[in-house]
Scaffold this active site. Structure first.
Site, PDB file in Angstrom:
ATOM      1  N   ASN A  37       0.832  -1.219   0.000  1.00 57.71           N
ATOM      2  CA  ASN A  37       0.000   0.000   0.000  1.00 57.71           C
ATOM      3  C   ASN A  37       0.862   1.263   0.000  1.00 57.71           C
ATOM      4  OD1 ASN A  37       0.966   0.143   2.569  1.00 57.71           O
ATOM      5  ND2 ASN A  37      -1.018   0.121   3.600  1.00 57.71           N
ATOM      6  N   VAL A  62      -3.432  -4.885   2.376  1.00 58.09           N
ATOM      7  CA  VAL A  62      -3.859  -6.257   2.685  1.00 58.09           C
ATOM      8  C   VAL A  62      -4.793  -6.335   3.900  1.00 58.09           C
ATOM      9  CG1 VAL A  62      -1.846  -7.346   1.614  1.00 58.09           C
ATOM     10  CG2 VAL A  62      -1.803  -6.837   4.076  1.00 58.09           C
ATOM     11  N   GLY A 107      -6.802 -16.689   4.666  1.00 57.33           N
ATOM     12  CA  GLY A 107      -8.014 -17.086   3.938  1.00 57.33           C
ATOM     13  C   GLY A 107      -7.735 -17.209   2.448  1.00 57.33           C
ATOM     14  N   TYR A 150       2.898  -3.351  17.660  1.00 55.61           N
ATOM     15  CA  TYR A 150       3.647  -4.218  16.738  1.00 55.61           C
ATOM     16  C   TYR A 150       3.783  -5.613  17.337  1.00 55.61           C
ATOM     17  CZ  TYR A 150       7.574  -5.593  13.677  1.00 55.61           C
ATOM     18  OH  TYR A 150       8.399  -6.223  12.768  1.00 55.61           O
TER      19      TYR A 150
END
Ligand code: UDP
Length: 326
Positions: A37, A62, A107, A150
């Protein structure tokens, strides 16, 4: 019979590690789909790949539903801010890419019947009380501290990846990456190596946080990529530390950079950021045993190559400085 080419999806493709992975898989003869991105990644890192028919790029986050038409054999999930300065600036995106992003990619891997390797981190060990860190150490993480966004996202990432393996029989791999350096690190990402080299090149003093007695163990990027490649091709599903066990204090590291760059500047001290791990060094026995891997590039050689890269950046890049206390 003509063998069909394998196709690999690399998320975080425009980042430091992602871009080196793209290069490696292209070299190995794969078709590579890069996805990023571009929040912390930079297209400059993969500019040279756009002319290749083996390479495609998706500008996509994502954390949102992931779809790529056609076959995908392998997925390497490397999308994430990865330096403290980044995850302090964009904490929510950091949490989302490690959790929602990983969920989407698991997935997607299930739909494509692909093998997926996720990039975890030595940060799952937090400020470790076990030294060196072995994979069976559970860590010492402050969930609500500045690094929590994080660390906890990466811990969740490991949990959900193992769950997909156990409950869906997905082929999964988990690499725990320790401090890594090399060309294409962002000069302004706040990490100690680009910070020190940037300061030396601009004629500024080198900022050591705290008394500089904290330790890190730095791995050259080519070594790391080799370890990751081997792990992906192995059949081992539990986490594997990949890093260089050569440990050094940050103060000594600063001295090495002064020597390497020949700067006349000196080390100065700044306050130690909250929850900064006091020591870090990977135990790589598992990687040696399972992958037959260990690092080959020593720090002197790796730093020389990395310094050449930074020295040859355009001057305006050099002036884009980011300091944690700015
Ligand atoms: N550090 C430093 N000066 C800087 C940047 C970082 O002394 O300008 C220290 C930091 O406090 C930490 C170590 O260097 O102890 C490594 O920091 P980095 O951000 O590279 O990675 P970390 O391993 O902490 O995630």
């Amino acid at each position: 019979m003509i063998m069909e080419k394998k196709r690999v999806l690399i998320t975080g493709a425009a980042g430091f590690l992602g871009s080196h992975l793209c290069d490696r898989f292209i070299r190995e003869g794969y078709d590579v789909v890069g996805m990023d991105n571009l929040i912390t990644g930079d297209l400059k890192n993969i500019e040279h790949l756009f002319k290749l028919k083996e390479f495609e790029f998706y500008h996509h986050d994502v954390s949102k539903f992931v779809h790529v038409p056609g076959r995908i054999d392998y997925i390497l999930h490397f999308a994430s801010p990865a330096s403290p300065i980044d995850y302090l600036k964009i904490p929510i995106q950091t949490l989302k890419v490690g959790s929602l992003g990983t969920h989407n990619l698991l997935g997607f891997a299930k739909v494509k019947k692909a093998r997926i390797l996720v990039a975890s981190t030595s940060e799952v060990y937090g400020d470790p009380t076990v030294h060196p860190q072995t994979e069976d150490y559970w860590g010492n993480v402050n969930p609500i501290g500045p690094r929590g966004v994080y660390d906890e996202a990466k811990r969740f990432q490991e949990a959900i990846t193992m769950a997909y393996h156990t409950y869906h029989n997905l082929e999964t791999r988990i690499v725990r990456i320790f401090n890594t350096y090399g060309p294409r690190m962002r000069l302004n990402d706040g990490r100690v190596l680009p910070a020190f080299i940037g300061q030396a090149l601009r004629g500024e003093d080198l900022t050591v946080f705290g008394d500089g007695s904290q330790t890190r163990s730095f791995c050259y990027v080519d070594d790391l990529i080799e370890g990751i490649y081997r792990l992906l091709m192995s059949d081992y599903v539990y986490p594997v530390n990949v890093g260089n066990p050569q440990e050094i204090t940050i103060r000594e590291f600063g001295e090495e950079i002064i020597k390497l760059t020949g700067t006349k500047q000196q080390l100065i001290t700044k306050p130690l950021p909250q929850d900064d791990p006091k020591q870090r060094k990977p135990d790589i026995s598992r990687a040696i045993e399972i992958l037959g891997w260990e690092p080959k590039v020593n720090r002197e050689e790796g730093l020389r190559i990395t310094y050449e890269y930074f020295k040859n950046l355009p001057p305006d890049e050099l002036n884009k400085t980011a300091h944690r206390f700015a």
